[in-house]
Motif scaffolding. Structure first.
Motif: not given
Length: 248
Positions: A126-128, A156-157, A204-208
Motif C-alpha cells: 500500500l502506497s499512501c 503486507a507493507v 516511512v516503510v511499515l510492515a505487518t
C-alpha cells in the motif's frame, strides 16, 4: 555504512524484498537524477507519492518506470498521487486504487494497493500520502489499517509520506499496529526531509507482524546513490527497506 541485504529467494521459500518509498513531487525536478536514485537502490517495489496526476500522467509514469528499470503496477492519478512500481521479479496478482473521503477545500487523497507474489511469498503493498490536517490524517490512518486487513494476505507493507512525525498521533497509531522500519532496524540516515531543511522523519516503510525488517532508512552512502542526485531529484529523501517475507 553497513550493507543492506540484497534481494534473494532463500531455501525455505522466504524472500528478501527491497521496498523503496519516495515522494517525487510530480516529477517537477530533475527526472534523470530521480531515475538514477531509484535504480541505484535496486528495489523490488517502489511506493511513490506525488506521482504525476494531470496531462499525460500515464506517459510520465511509464517513462519513470522505464528509466528506473521497473514496470508500472498501480496508482497515479487514479489514486490521486500514490503509485506502485515493481521489478520484473514480482508477479502482480491484483491491484486496487482507492480514493479516500474528500474534505472540501483539502486535497483529494488515496491509496495505491497491490498484491505481489515473489515465488511462494505473497506481499500486500500500500502506497499512501496522508493529509496535512491532523484530524483528517488520523482518520486516514485508521482507513489505512482497515485497507491492509481487507487485502487478506498474510504479510503486507505500507509505505509513504505520513505528513506526521514519530511523536504525532497518526504516526503513533500506525507504529502501534505495524512495525516502523527505521525504529525496528535503523540503517542509513533517519531524516527524510530535503538536505538543508529542518530535520524531520515523515516518510516511512511499515510492515505487518511476521515480516522481518533487515534494515530501513535513507540510502545516503549506498553505492551509486549520489548526494547531488538526492538534492536534484525532489524535495524529499527516499526510504529504503530490506524485508524478509516468509513463504505463504
Amino acid at each position: 555504512m553497513q550493507d543492506l541485504p540484497e534481494s534473494t529467494t532463500e531455501a525455505d521459500g522466504s524472500v528478501i524484498v527491497r521496498v523503496l518509498s519516495y515522494n517525487i513531487r510530480s516529477m517537477r525536478d530533475d527526472t534523470a537524477a530521480l531515475a538514477r536514485v531509484i535504480a541505484a537502490c535496486r528495489p523490488d517495489v517502489v511506493c511513490v507519492q506525488e506521482a504525476p496526476r494531470f496531462f499525460r500522467w500515464r506517459k510520465a509514469a511509464a517513462r519513470l518506470a522505464r528509466t528506473s528499470g521497473l514496470v508500472y503496477v498501480a496508482g497515479g492519478a487514479t489514486a490521486s498521487g500514490p503509485m506502485i512500481l515493481s521489478s520484473l521479479r514480482a508477479h502482480v496478482e491484483r491491484t486496487e486504487d482507492v480514493l479516500l473521503p474528500r474534505t472540501p477545500g483539502l486535497h483529494q487523497r488515496g491509496f495505491a494497493t497491490a498484491v505481489l507474489r515473489f515465488g511462494r511469498a505473497r506481499l500486500g503493498v500500500l502506497s499512501c500520502h496522508l493529509s496535512v490536517e491532523d484530524w483528517e490524517r488520523y482518520g486516514q490512518g485508521r482507513l489505512l489499517l482497515d485497507r491492509l486487513s481487507a487485502m487478506d494476505v498474510p504479510y503486507a507493507v505500507a509505505a509513504g509520506d505520513l505528513n506526521d512525525r514519530p511523536d504525532g498521533r497518526t504516526f503513533g497509531l500506525l507504529a502501534d499496529a505495524l512495525q516502523d522500519g527505521w525504529a525496528t532496524k535503523p540503517w542509513g540516515r533517519e531524516h527524510t526531509t530535503r538536505l538543508g531543511d529542518p530535520l524531520q522523519r515523515i516518510d516511512v516503510v511499515l510492515a505487518t507482524e511476521g515480516v522481518e525488517v533487515l534494515g530501513c532508512g535513507v540510502p545516503m552512502g549506498l553505492p551509486h546513490v549520489e548526494e547531488r542526485d538526492l538534492r536534484a531529484a525532489t524535495d524529499h529523501l527516499p526510504v529504503l527497506a530490506a524485508l524478509r517475507v516468509p513463504a505463504s
